[in-house]
Write an enzyme that holds these catalytic residues in place. Sequence first.
Site, PDB file in Angstrom:
ATOM      1  N   GLU A  71       0.197  -9.493  -1.027  1.00  0.00           N
ATOM      2  CA  GLU A  71      -1.230  -9.860  -1.070  1.00  0.00           C
ATOM      3  C   GLU A  71      -1.735  -9.927  -2.506  1.00  0.00           C
ATOM      4  O   GLU A  71      -2.553 -10.780  -2.850  1.00  0.00           O
ATOM      5  CB  GLU A  71      -2.038  -8.856  -0.230  1.00  0.00           C
ATOM      6  CG  GLU A  71      -1.738  -9.009   1.258  1.00  0.00           C
ATOM      7  CD  GLU A  71      -2.279  -7.859   2.102  1.00  0.00           C
ATOM      8  OE1 GLU A  71      -1.942  -6.691   1.800  1.00  0.00           O
ATOM      9  OE2 GLU A  71      -3.048  -8.113   3.041  1.00  0.00           O
TER      10      GLU A  71
ATOM     11  N   GLY B 299       0.765  -5.112   0.679  1.00  0.00           N
ATOM     12  CA  GLY B 299      -0.221  -5.267  -0.388  1.00  0.00           C
ATOM     13  C   GLY B 299       0.352  -5.913  -1.653  1.00  0.00           C
ATOM     14  O   GLY B 299      -0.388  -6.523  -2.421  1.00  0.00           O
TER      15      GLY B 299
ATOM     16  N   ALA C  37       0.856  -1.188   0.000  1.00  0.00           N
ATOM     17  CA  ALA C  37       0.000   0.000   0.000  1.00  0.00           C
ATOM     18  C   ALA C  37       0.891   1.236   0.000  1.00  0.00           C
ATOM     19  O   ALA C  37       2.006   1.218   0.525  1.00  0.00           O
ATOM     20  CB  ALA C  37      -0.892  -0.005   1.237  1.00  0.00           C
TER      21      ALA C  37
ATOM     22  N   GLU D  65       3.599  -5.114   7.761  1.00  0.00           N
ATOM     23  CA  GLU D  65       2.683  -4.109   8.324  1.00  0.00           C
ATOM     24  C   GLU D  65       2.904  -3.890   9.811  1.00  0.00           C
ATOM     25  O   GLU D  65       2.785  -2.770  10.315  1.00  0.00           O
ATOM     26  CB  GLU D  65       1.224  -4.528   8.080  1.00  0.00           C
ATOM     27  CG  GLU D  65       0.740  -4.341   6.645  1.00  0.00           C
ATOM     28  CD  GLU D  65       1.045  -5.517   5.723  1.00  0.00           C
ATOM     29  OE1 GLU D  65       1.875  -6.385   6.089  1.00  0.00           O
ATOM     30  OE2 GLU D  65       0.451  -5.568   4.638  1.00  0.00           O
TER      31      GLU D  65
HETATM   32  N1  CO8 Z   1       4.535   3.410  -0.280  1.00  0.00           N
HETATM   33  C1  CO8 Z   1       4.904   4.589  -0.779  1.00  0.00           C
HETATM   34  N2  CO8 Z   1       6.156   4.789  -1.270  1.00  0.00           N
HETATM   35  C2  CO8 Z   1       7.029   3.757  -1.230  1.00  0.00           C
HETATM   36  C3  CO8 Z   1       6.675   2.500  -0.705  1.00  0.00           C
HETATM   37  C4  CO8 Z   1       5.342   2.330  -0.213  1.00  0.00           C
HETATM   38  N3  CO8 Z   1       4.883   1.158   0.268  1.00  0.00           N
HETATM   39  N4  CO8 Z   1       7.751   1.699  -0.754  1.00  0.00           N
HETATM   40  C5  CO8 Z   1       8.730   2.424  -1.312  1.00  0.00           C
HETATM   41  N5  CO8 Z   1       8.317   3.651  -1.602  1.00  0.00           N
HETATM   42  C6  CO8 Z   1       9.066   4.755  -2.212  1.00  0.00           C
HETATM   43  C7  CO8 Z   1      10.090   5.303  -1.242  1.00  0.00           C
HETATM   44  O1  CO8 Z   1       9.502   6.229  -0.373  1.00  0.00           O
HETATM   45  C8  CO8 Z   1      11.088   5.931  -2.206  1.00  0.00           C
HETATM   46  O2  CO8 Z   1      10.566   7.158  -2.670  1.00  0.00           O
HETATM   47  P1  CO8 Z   1      11.449   8.515  -2.511  1.00  0.00           P
HETATM   48  O3  CO8 Z   1      12.659   8.264  -3.365  1.00  0.00           O
HETATM   49  O4  CO8 Z   1      10.536   9.568  -3.051  1.00  0.00           O
HETATM   50  O5  CO8 Z   1      11.764   8.637  -1.058  1.00  0.00           O
HETATM   51  C9  CO8 Z   1      11.082   4.977  -3.395  1.00  0.00           C
HETATM   52  O6  CO8 Z   1       9.836   4.252  -3.292  1.00  0.00           O
HETATM   53  C10 CO8 Z   1      12.221   3.960  -3.352  1.00  0.00           C
HETATM   54  O7  CO8 Z   1      12.157   3.275  -2.114  1.00  0.00           O
HETATM   55  P2  CO8 Z   1      13.430   3.148  -1.120  1.00  0.00           P
HETATM   56  O8  CO8 Z   1      14.356   4.295  -1.326  1.00  0.00           O
HETATM   57  O9  CO8 Z   1      12.922   2.901   0.242  1.00  0.00           O
HETATM   58  O10 CO8 Z   1      14.096   1.842  -1.728  1.00  0.00           O
HETATM   59  P3  CO8 Z   1      15.035   0.806  -0.951  1.00  0.00           P
HETATM   60  O11 CO8 Z   1      15.587  -0.106  -2.003  1.00  0.00           O
HETATM   61  O12 CO8 Z   1      15.984   1.501  -0.069  1.00  0.00           O
HETATM   62  O13 CO8 Z   1      14.050  -0.041  -0.010  1.00  0.00           O
HETATM   63  C11 CO8 Z   1      12.070  -1.302   0.486  1.00  0.00           C
HETATM   64  C12 CO8 Z   1      13.082  -0.862  -0.598  1.00  0.00           C
HETATM   65  C13 CO8 Z   1      12.770  -2.201   1.507  1.00  0.00           C
HETATM   66  C14 CO8 Z   1      10.971  -2.082  -0.247  1.00  0.00           C
HETATM   67  C15 CO8 Z   1      11.501  -0.051   1.198  1.00  0.00           C
HETATM   68  O14 CO8 Z   1      11.086   0.876   0.200  1.00  0.00           O
HETATM   69  C16 CO8 Z   1      10.329  -0.330   2.078  1.00  0.00           C
HETATM   70  O15 CO8 Z   1      10.497  -0.848   3.175  1.00  0.00           O
HETATM   71  N6  CO8 Z   1       9.092   0.004   1.619  1.00  0.00           N
HETATM   72  C17 CO8 Z   1       7.892  -0.160   2.401  1.00  0.00           C
HETATM   73  C18 CO8 Z   1       7.461  -1.610   2.417  1.00  0.00           C
HETATM   74  C19 CO8 Z   1       6.254  -1.772   3.308  1.00  0.00           C
HETATM   75  O16 CO8 Z   1       6.287  -1.532   4.497  1.00  0.00           O
HETATM   76  N7  CO8 Z   1       5.139  -2.228   2.685  1.00  0.00           N
HETATM   77  C20 CO8 Z   1       3.903  -2.450   3.403  1.00  0.00           C
HETATM   78  C21 CO8 Z   1       3.025  -1.229   3.311  1.00  0.00           C
HETATM   79  S1  CO8 Z   1       1.548  -1.389   4.288  1.00  0.00           S
HETATM   80  C22 CO8 Z   1       0.534  -2.356   3.324  1.00  0.00           C
HETATM   81  O17 CO8 Z   1       0.854  -2.777   2.256  1.00  0.00           O
HETATM   82  C23 CO8 Z   1      -0.850  -2.719   3.810  1.00  0.00           C
HETATM   83  C24 CO8 Z   1      -1.320  -1.784   4.872  1.00  0.00           C
HETATM   84  C25 CO8 Z   1      -2.649  -2.183   5.392  1.00  0.00           C
HETATM   85  C26 CO8 Z   1      -3.728  -1.637   4.495  1.00  0.00           C
HETATM   86  C27 CO8 Z   1      -4.954  -1.501   5.241  1.00  0.00           C
HETATM   87  C28 CO8 Z   1      -6.083  -1.014   4.326  1.00  0.00           C
HETATM   88  C29 CO8 Z   1      -5.910   0.381   3.798  1.00  0.00           C
END
Ligand code: CO8
Length: 256
Positions: free
Chosen positions: A111, A108, A63, A131
């Site tokens: 998922e 997500g 997400a 999450e």
């Molecule tokens: N959302 C928004 N932006 C994201 C996300 C995300 N999930 N993941 C990465 N990005 C963005 C980063 O912010 C970054 O953007 P910017 O350059 O503008 O800062 C760009 O993508 C590149 O990401 P990173 O620099 O972080 O890349 P890395 O290679 O260093 O790291 C990772 C990659 C490990 C994947 C890291 O980006 C990360 O941990 N991302 C988040 C993963 C996460 O926690 N996912 C779960 C999200 S919650 C969810 O999916 C469900 C929630 C429940 C929903 C309930 C109903 C609404």
Amino acid sequence: MAVDLEREGGLAVLRLNRPEALNALSFAVLDEIGAALDAVAAMAGVRALLVTGAGEKAFCAGADIKELRHRSLAEQKHGAELGQAVFAKLDRLPVASVALVNGYAFGGGAELAMACTFRLAAPQAAFGLPEIKLGLIPGYGGTQRLPRLVGEARALELILTGRTVPAAEAERIGLVNAVAEGDLLEAGRAFAGRFTRYSLPVLELARRAVQRAGDTALQAGLETEADLSTLAYRTADAEEGMAAFEEKRKPEFRDG
Ligand code: CO8
């Protein structure tokens, strides 16, 4: 557009195309996926759907956290229901789908992959439901589909620790069907080719029968199996398949 949909003969290919945000699922992206799935369901001659992500790094990082943070409670509930509905549409599509997990599949994103019929992973792919690290729990079907794939104990471990599962482990625990070396799209085409040559309506009956196993108690599931296997038996393709066996020739299925 953050979702591309292409047609390749009997295959449709849906690609999340928002690599600058690691293909994160905003509301808009979820809506686009839903619209693309409607388009696939309406395409004549499509026999399978491949789902993948653009860019080197990610299938889908989950997400959109930046959007998620600023939601009201009502919007959050709507978001969970929207994500669940879109992934249910994928799960119940008239044709089978194969997730080609080319990199990170988190939250997500995992998922989304789990809502596909099959999953193939590149060796560098990594899965997780992180999450809990955000103070959240999965909301797009992960708490329900992960235990069905890997069992309750493993699902609880992955959801409560949020740890990352590398591709090889994902294959070992049944989270993915296979790890594919080389070109993932090509591997996806070959994998789909192993079932798309069979009768489309009979494939659909087989999927529906197996899906019922996850939804119901054994006896009710067996009753569904008796009904659906009888429906399969009544198709012209079943007649052709059994005749071809007796006549020692290859069957020619006509999707009927
Ligand atoms: N959302 C928004 N932006 C994201 C996300 C995300 N999930 N993941 C990465 N990005 C963005 C980063 O912010 C970054 O953007 P910017 O350059 O503008 O800062 C760009 O993508 C590149 O990401 P990173 O620099 O972080 O890349 P890395 O290679 O260093 O790291 C990772 C990659 C490990 C994947 C890291 O980006 C990360 O941990 N991302 C988040 C993963 C996460 O926690 N996912 C779960 C999200 S919650 C969810 O999916 C469900 C929630 C429940 C929903 C309930 C109903 C609404």
